[in-house]
Motif scaffolding. Sequence first.
Motif, PDB file in Angstrom:
ATOM      1  N   PHE A 176      26.032  45.118 -15.004  1.00 44.78           N
ATOM      2  CA  PHE A 176      27.388  45.310 -14.492  1.00 44.78           C
ATOM      3  C   PHE A 176      27.349  45.412 -12.979  1.00 44.78           C
ATOM      4  N   ALA A 177      28.515  45.352 -12.370  1.00 42.08           N
ATOM      5  CA  ALA A 177      28.618  45.432 -10.912  1.00 42.08           C
ATOM      6  C   ALA A 177      29.853  46.224 -10.532  1.00 42.08           C
ATOM      7  N   MET A 178      29.864  46.687  -9.292  1.00 39.12           N
ATOM      8  CA  MET A 178      31.000  47.432  -8.772  1.00 39.12           C
ATOM      9  C   MET A 178      32.061  46.460  -8.258  1.00 39.12           C
ATOM     10  N   ARG A 179      33.338  46.840  -8.413  1.00 44.06           N
ATOM     11  CA  ARG A 179      34.427  46.045  -7.863  1.00 44.06           C
ATOM     12  C   ARG A 179      34.679  46.451  -6.421  1.00 44.06           C
ATOM     13  N   ASP A 180      35.119  45.481  -5.620  1.00 47.49           N
ATOM     14  CA  ASP A 180      35.405  45.751  -4.207  1.00 47.49           C
ATOM     15  C   ASP A 180      36.779  46.390  -4.096  1.00 47.49           C
ATOM     16  N   THR A 181      36.818  47.692  -4.357  1.00 49.56           N
ATOM     17  CA  THR A 181      38.054  48.458  -4.270  1.00 49.56           C
ATOM     18  C   THR A 181      37.732  49.829  -3.704  1.00 49.56           C
ATOM     19  N   TYR A 182      38.732  50.549  -3.256  1.00 51.66           N
ATOM     20  CA  TYR A 182      38.520  51.832  -2.570  1.00 51.66           C
ATOM     21  C   TYR A 182      37.695  52.787  -3.424  1.00 51.66           C
ATOM     22  N   TYR A 183      38.120  53.014  -4.654  1.00 52.56           N
ATOM     23  CA  TYR A 183      37.361  53.851  -5.578  1.00 52.56           C
ATOM     24  C   TYR A 183      36.554  52.951  -6.505  1.00 52.56           C
ATOM     25  N   ASP A 184      35.525  52.317  -5.944  1.00 50.91           N
ATOM     26  CA  ASP A 184      34.705  51.398  -6.730  1.00 50.91           C
ATOM     27  C   ASP A 184      33.994  52.109  -7.873  1.00 50.91           C
ATOM     28  N   ASP A 185      33.651  53.382  -7.671  1.00 48.55           N
ATOM     29  CA  ASP A 185      32.963  54.128  -8.728  1.00 48.55           C
ATOM     30  C   ASP A 185      33.925  54.417  -9.897  1.00 48.55           C
ATOM     31  N   PHE A 186      35.108  54.942  -9.600  1.00 43.31           N
ATOM     32  CA  PHE A 186      36.111  55.229 -10.627  1.00 43.31           C
ATOM     33  C   PHE A 186      36.462  53.955 -11.406  1.00 43.31           C
ATOM     34  N   ALA A 187      36.661  52.843 -10.679  1.00 35.98           N
ATOM     35  CA  ALA A 187      36.978  51.572 -11.329  1.00 35.98           C
ATOM     36  C   ALA A 187      35.830  51.120 -12.233  1.00 35.98           C
ATOM     37  N   MET A 212      30.883  66.500   3.488  1.00 38.66           N
ATOM     38  CA  MET A 212      30.739  66.027   4.865  1.00 38.66           C
ATOM     39  C   MET A 212      32.109  65.951   5.520  1.00 38.66           C
ATOM     40  N   GLU A 213      32.260  66.587   6.651  1.00 37.57           N
ATOM     41  CA  GLU A 213      33.527  66.524   7.381  1.00 37.57           C
ATOM     42  C   GLU A 213      33.785  65.085   7.826  1.00 37.57           C
ATOM     43  N   GLY A 214      35.038  64.647   7.684  1.00 41.38           N
ATOM     44  CA  GLY A 214      35.381  63.293   8.083  1.00 41.38           C
ATOM     45  C   GLY A 214      35.175  62.260   7.000  1.00 41.38           C
ATOM     46  N   SER A 215      34.647  62.668   5.841  1.00 35.07           N
ATOM     47  CA  SER A 215      34.460  61.738   4.733  1.00 35.07           C
ATOM     48  C   SER A 215      35.816  61.215   4.263  1.00 35.07           C
ATOM     49  N   VAL A 216      35.846  59.921   3.853  1.00 34.83           N
ATOM     50  CA  VAL A 216      37.125  59.353   3.409  1.00 34.83           C
ATOM     51  C   VAL A 216      37.667  60.082   2.191  1.00 34.83           C
ATOM     52  N   SER A 217      36.783  60.645   1.383  1.00 34.12           N
ATOM     53  CA  SER A 217      37.239  61.330   0.175  1.00 34.12           C
ATOM     54  C   SER A 217      37.922  62.656   0.491  1.00 34.12           C
ATOM     55  N   ARG A 218      37.810  63.134   1.741  1.00 34.22           N
ATOM     56  CA  ARG A 218      38.440  64.396   2.114  1.00 34.22           C
ATOM     57  C   ARG A 218      39.906  64.206   2.510  1.00 34.22           C
ATOM     58  N   SER A 223      43.639  59.468  -0.630  1.00 28.66           N
ATOM     59  CA  SER A 223      42.964  59.408  -1.929  1.00 28.66           C
ATOM     60  C   SER A 223      43.973  59.282  -3.061  1.00 28.66           C
ATOM     61  N   ALA A 224      45.050  60.059  -2.980  1.00 28.37           N
ATOM     62  CA  ALA A 224      46.081  59.997  -4.013  1.00 28.37           C
ATOM     63  C   ALA A 224      46.722  58.614  -4.052  1.00 28.37           C
ATOM     64  N   ALA A 225      46.985  58.047  -2.869  1.00 30.80           N
ATOM     65  CA  ALA A 225      47.577  56.711  -2.807  1.00 30.80           C
ATOM     66  C   ALA A 225      46.654  55.673  -3.426  1.00 30.80           C
ATOM     67  N   TYR A 249      45.948  63.542 -13.333  1.00 30.43           N
ATOM     68  CA  TYR A 249      44.875  63.419 -12.343  1.00 30.43           C
ATOM     69  C   TYR A 249      45.097  64.392 -11.185  1.00 30.43           C
ATOM     70  N   THR A 250      46.348  64.453 -10.701  1.00 37.93           N
ATOM     71  CA  THR A 250      46.667  65.309  -9.559  1.00 37.93           C
ATOM     72  C   THR A 250      46.482  66.787  -9.897  1.00 37.93           C
ATOM     73  N   LEU A 251      46.944  67.210 -11.065  1.00 32.23           N
ATOM     74  CA  LEU A 251      46.787  68.602 -11.469  1.00 32.23           C
ATOM     75  C   LEU A 251      45.308  68.982 -11.577  1.00 32.23           C
ATOM     76  N   ARG A 252      44.523  68.104 -12.162  1.00 28.48           N
ATOM     77  CA  ARG A 252      43.089  68.394 -12.300  1.00 28.48           C
ATOM     78  C   ARG A 252      42.405  68.405 -10.936  1.00 28.48           C
ATOM     79  N   ALA A 253      42.807  67.501 -10.048  1.00 24.73           N
ATOM     80  CA  ALA A 253      42.223  67.461  -8.714  1.00 24.73           C
ATOM     81  C   ALA A 253      42.549  68.733  -7.929  1.00 24.73           C
ATOM     82  N   LEU A 254      43.795  69.206  -8.032  1.00 25.43           N
ATOM     83  CA  LEU A 254      44.182  70.431  -7.341  1.00 25.43           C
ATOM     84  C   LEU A 254      43.372  71.625  -7.844  1.00 25.43           C
ATOM     85  N   HIS A 255      43.177  71.688  -9.148  1.00 25.38           N
ATOM     86  CA  HIS A 255      42.373  72.773  -9.720  1.00 25.38           C
ATOM     87  C   HIS A 255      40.920  72.665  -9.276  1.00 25.38           C
TER      88      HIS A 255
END
Length: 260
Positions: A176-187, A212-218, A223-225, A249-255
């Motif tokens: 398998f391979a990763m897709r070229d998308t923002y959340y390639d791992d989730f996809a 890590m400060e400045g990480s895109v995931s922060r 991220s929500a978009a 997803y949002t409720l779980r992420a907030l928790h």
Amino acid sequence: MQANPVSSTTDALVSIITPAYKAAGVIGDTIASVQAQTHGDWEMLIAEDCGPDDTRAIVRTLARDDARIRLIEPAENGGPAAARNHALAAARGRWIAFLDSDDLWLPDKLERQLAFHRAHQRAVLSFTGFRRISADGTRTGTYIGVPAQLSYRQLLGNTAIATSTVLVDRALSGRFAMRDTYYDDFACWLALLKPGGIAVGLDEDLMRYRVMEGSVSRDKRNSAAQVWRAYRQVERLGPIESAYHFAQYTLRALHKYHQF
């Protein structure tokens, strides 16, 4: 995904996929956490994504002393998905583990997860619990546990799978391979589960996620978009179904991010 499975001669070999970019300050510790594993049948494929620092030189030096470490050198910067795909293309093991360049494994992570995964013969993917650590490694957060099992539909509204805890059985997934998308791992996890596969969770503390400060995931707003975009453009879900999963997803992420 491709249908062809890997050779059975690599049954115990774990291929560790590590994309690296500007990781000179942390890659040595990440590699050391792999070398400390009680399961020693592994290869670590580090795809250094043309960063401006000395990551390649550090990995090259460490690889001279440990043949299990393999430096992958793309010709140009392509981002995390492309780097992971370079490493995946060179992977020889039945088992694919993911470990980001700034994260760490506890010493018995591979041994315990392999035994757990083998006991769940229908599982294409397994994942574990973890704790966050500060960028300098001096602060450790609360334990983040995981559910026992996730299907494709359940994963759509869940944040439980941390990339550096994932183990994939290519005897079930094929290559398998990763897709070229923002959340390639989730996809990727969704693509592995969509044909009817299951992911099983080992609720044990086996990984350290470095914040890590400045990480895109922060950037939580972006991220929500991007999660919404994944529902609508990658998974092709309708607006009502997307809204349902997005709320979960949002409720779980907030928790999940309420405490360090």
